[in-house]
Write a protein that holds these residues in place. Sequence first.
Motif, PDB file in Angstrom:
ATOM      1  N   UNK A  79       0.873  -1.166   0.000  1.00  0.00           N
ATOM      2  CA  UNK A  79       0.000   0.000   0.000  1.00  0.00           C
ATOM      3  C   UNK A  79       0.914   1.221   0.000  1.00  0.00           C
ATOM      4  N   UNK A  80       0.609   2.160  -0.875  1.00  0.00           N
ATOM      5  CA  UNK A  80       1.480   3.321  -1.069  1.00  0.00           C
ATOM      6  C   UNK A  80       0.658   4.595  -0.963  1.00  0.00           C
ATOM      7  N   UNK A  81       1.093   5.524  -0.135  1.00  0.00           N
ATOM      8  CA  UNK A  81       0.401   6.793   0.047  1.00  0.00           C
ATOM      9  C   UNK A  81       1.223   7.938  -0.542  1.00  0.00           C
ATOM     10  N   UNK A  82       0.541   8.864  -1.161  1.00  0.00           N
ATOM     11  CA  UNK A  82       1.165  10.037  -1.771  1.00  0.00           C
ATOM     12  C   UNK A  82       0.700  11.270  -1.008  1.00  0.00           C
ATOM     13  N   UNK A  83       1.657  12.102  -0.614  1.00  0.00           N
ATOM     14  CA  UNK A  83       1.377  13.270   0.217  1.00  0.00           C
ATOM     15  C   UNK A  83       1.716  14.549  -0.526  1.00  0.00           C
ATOM     16  N   UNK A  84       0.803  15.513  -0.426  1.00  0.00           N
ATOM     17  CA  UNK A  84       1.046  16.873  -0.915  1.00  0.00           C
ATOM     18  C   UNK A  84       1.300  17.726   0.319  1.00  0.00           C
ATOM     19  N   UNK A  85       2.569  17.900   0.653  1.00  0.00           N
ATOM     20  CA  UNK A  85       2.894  18.501   1.936  1.00  0.00           C
ATOM     21  C   UNK A  85       2.449  17.575   3.045  1.00  0.00           C
ATOM     22  N   UNK A  86       1.538  18.059   3.907  1.00  0.00           N
ATOM     23  CA  UNK A  86       1.016  17.239   5.004  1.00  0.00           C
ATOM     24  C   UNK A  86      -0.366  16.668   4.701  1.00  0.00           C
ATOM     25  N   UNK A  87      -0.862  16.884   3.486  1.00  0.00           N
ATOM     26  CA  UNK A  87      -2.203  16.418   3.122  1.00  0.00           C
ATOM     27  C   UNK A  87      -2.130  15.164   2.270  1.00  0.00           C
ATOM     28  N   UNK A  88      -2.975  14.183   2.597  1.00  0.00           N
ATOM     29  CA  UNK A  88      -3.046  12.960   1.813  1.00  0.00           C
ATOM     30  C   UNK A  88      -3.643  13.276   0.448  1.00  0.00           C
ATOM     31  N   UNK A  89      -2.937  12.906  -0.611  1.00  0.00           N
ATOM     32  CA  UNK A  89      -3.379  13.255  -1.968  1.00  0.00           C
ATOM     33  C   UNK A  89      -3.668  12.045  -2.835  1.00  0.00           C
ATOM     34  N   UNK A  90      -3.118  10.881  -2.487  1.00  0.00           N
ATOM     35  CA  UNK A  90      -3.336   9.695  -3.311  1.00  0.00           C
ATOM     36  C   UNK A  90      -2.997   8.431  -2.559  1.00  0.00           C
ATOM     37  N   UNK A  91      -3.662   7.362  -2.900  1.00  0.00           N
ATOM     38  CA  UNK A  91      -3.365   6.041  -2.347  1.00  0.00           C
ATOM     39  C   UNK A  91      -3.456   5.036  -3.483  1.00  0.00           C
ATOM     40  N   UNK A  92      -2.498   4.144  -3.561  1.00  0.00           N
ATOM     41  CA  UNK A  92      -2.553   3.042  -4.510  1.00  0.00           C
ATOM     42  C   UNK A  92      -2.061   1.784  -3.805  1.00  0.00           C
ATOM     43  N   UNK A  93      -2.466   0.642  -4.312  1.00  0.00           N
ATOM     44  CA  UNK A  93      -2.087  -0.612  -3.672  1.00  0.00           C
ATOM     45  C   UNK A  93      -2.125  -1.737  -4.688  1.00  0.00           C
TER      46      UNK A  93
ATOM     47  N   UNK B 122      -1.958  14.897  10.915  1.00  0.00           N
ATOM     48  CA  UNK B 122      -2.352  15.088  12.309  1.00  0.00           C
ATOM     49  C   UNK B 122      -3.784  14.632  12.570  1.00  0.00           C
ATOM     50  N   UNK B 123      -4.633  14.676  11.552  1.00  0.00           N
ATOM     51  CA  UNK B 123      -6.035  14.316  11.725  1.00  0.00           C
ATOM     52  C   UNK B 123      -6.252  12.802  11.733  1.00  0.00           C
ATOM     53  N   UNK B 124      -5.238  12.044  11.355  1.00  0.00           N
ATOM     54  CA  UNK B 124      -5.373  10.595  11.297  1.00  0.00           C
ATOM     55  C   UNK B 124      -5.388   9.952  12.677  1.00  0.00           C
TER      56      UNK B 124
END
Length: 458
Positions: free
Chosen positions: A390-404, A427-429
């Motif tokens: 599972x791979x997460x893509x971040x735009x700064x501190x914001x979640x922008x994409x997930x692929x798996x 931080x919201x997670x």
Amino acid sequence: MPSHDLLIIGGGPAGHVAARDAAARGLSVALAERHLLGGTCLNVGCIPTKVLLGATNAVAELKAQQKRRLCSGEISFDLKALMQRKDRLVAGSRQAVEKELAGLGVTLFTGAASFTGPTSALIRTADGDTPVDFRHAILATGTRPADFPGLTADGCRVLDSDALLSLQTVPQSILILGGGAIGLELGEWLSRLGTAIIMVEAADRLAPFEDPEVSAQLKTALSRDGWKIHLGKKAVSLQTVGDIARCELEDGTVLEADLALTALGRRPNTDGIGLEAARIATDGRGFVQIDDHLRASATVYAVGDVNGRALWAHAAMHQARHAVRSILAASSAPYPFPSMPGCIYGTHEVMRVGASARELAAAGRPVSISRSLLAANPLAQAHGASAGLVKCVWDGEQLAGVTAMGWNVSHLVTLAQALITQQTTRNELDSLIFAHPTLDESLEAALMHAPRERFGEA
């Protein structure tokens, strides 16, 4: 001449949802479908392929445990019975669609509709021609399997995906042209039945629209399953020769198999429907051109595959709902064209939501990625299916994409979509609780526990 508030051309997912929503809100609706209600998705696409994959999933489970020397045995299938079950389920769903729409007062036509003007059409049915006037129309005619010179299904040993879904005997081998979702899913199904898979993809990787790391993991997994995969190879001819399918590649390589499948993409159904009379334009590929509100003209909306923006059934339904809201004047906002979630199903699934790291980097955004491996997930381990990530893509501190990629990762898609839509930050997670043990914990690990790395440095 019958007059309606709304004429819908095409009875697939988009047409069904549009007719249901519009009729439920009091509009006079007519729907014309030239073939079968449910369109490609229900009849020769999403639904029948999942029936076949679901019925044969036990094969993948058994093989996974056999590799660990925990059991032995084999599973045999009655292909005729499997196809009959698939056909019954599809027919039942189709009847349910017809009953629902008829109950809402939708006028249903089985016939080919073509525009005769900006607010008029002619519907050709077995009982004759019916002219229809309308205030608005929704064009939702979808797509069909694409072919190219020298690479055309002939109905003998070379089949398209529609024909393959009516297969009556299991081939010993199959050559699949195209390493996208259609070729991968049908290849996974036949592989479970014992068919040897040969796959040819012109791009340099499988699933070429997915994350390159996912594509690489997918190739590794399928190669271990015995697939013979040819990447970066262009086919120049494909034909039936006696009792085999014969394919020649651009470099002179010749490949042969019992059957061949052309899975080379989709082509829009825009021929012969009077687009000129309705003042509707198409692009060079034949897809209908639309504005920011999904309008193809002042009176006609084009939704779903036919506009070429996102060839997914859920995209078609989402667009259909927006079109109906616009027709009802319930919304004047443009269509947002969101990043659509997508999945490829099978033993080795692929899931994608939101932006990719490459897309964000190209836009000059501060991109980082984090990942977790399914090998660390207890449920994946229990099922003997620990390959993937599972791979997460971040735009700064914001979640922008997930692929798996991996076992059952399609089940992560809605949670990932919700987190991205809500513009979730790291931080919201902390307020989320991920049940244990679940596959969701692999997403949790990638979101909250995996180290970040700047894109391009991994």
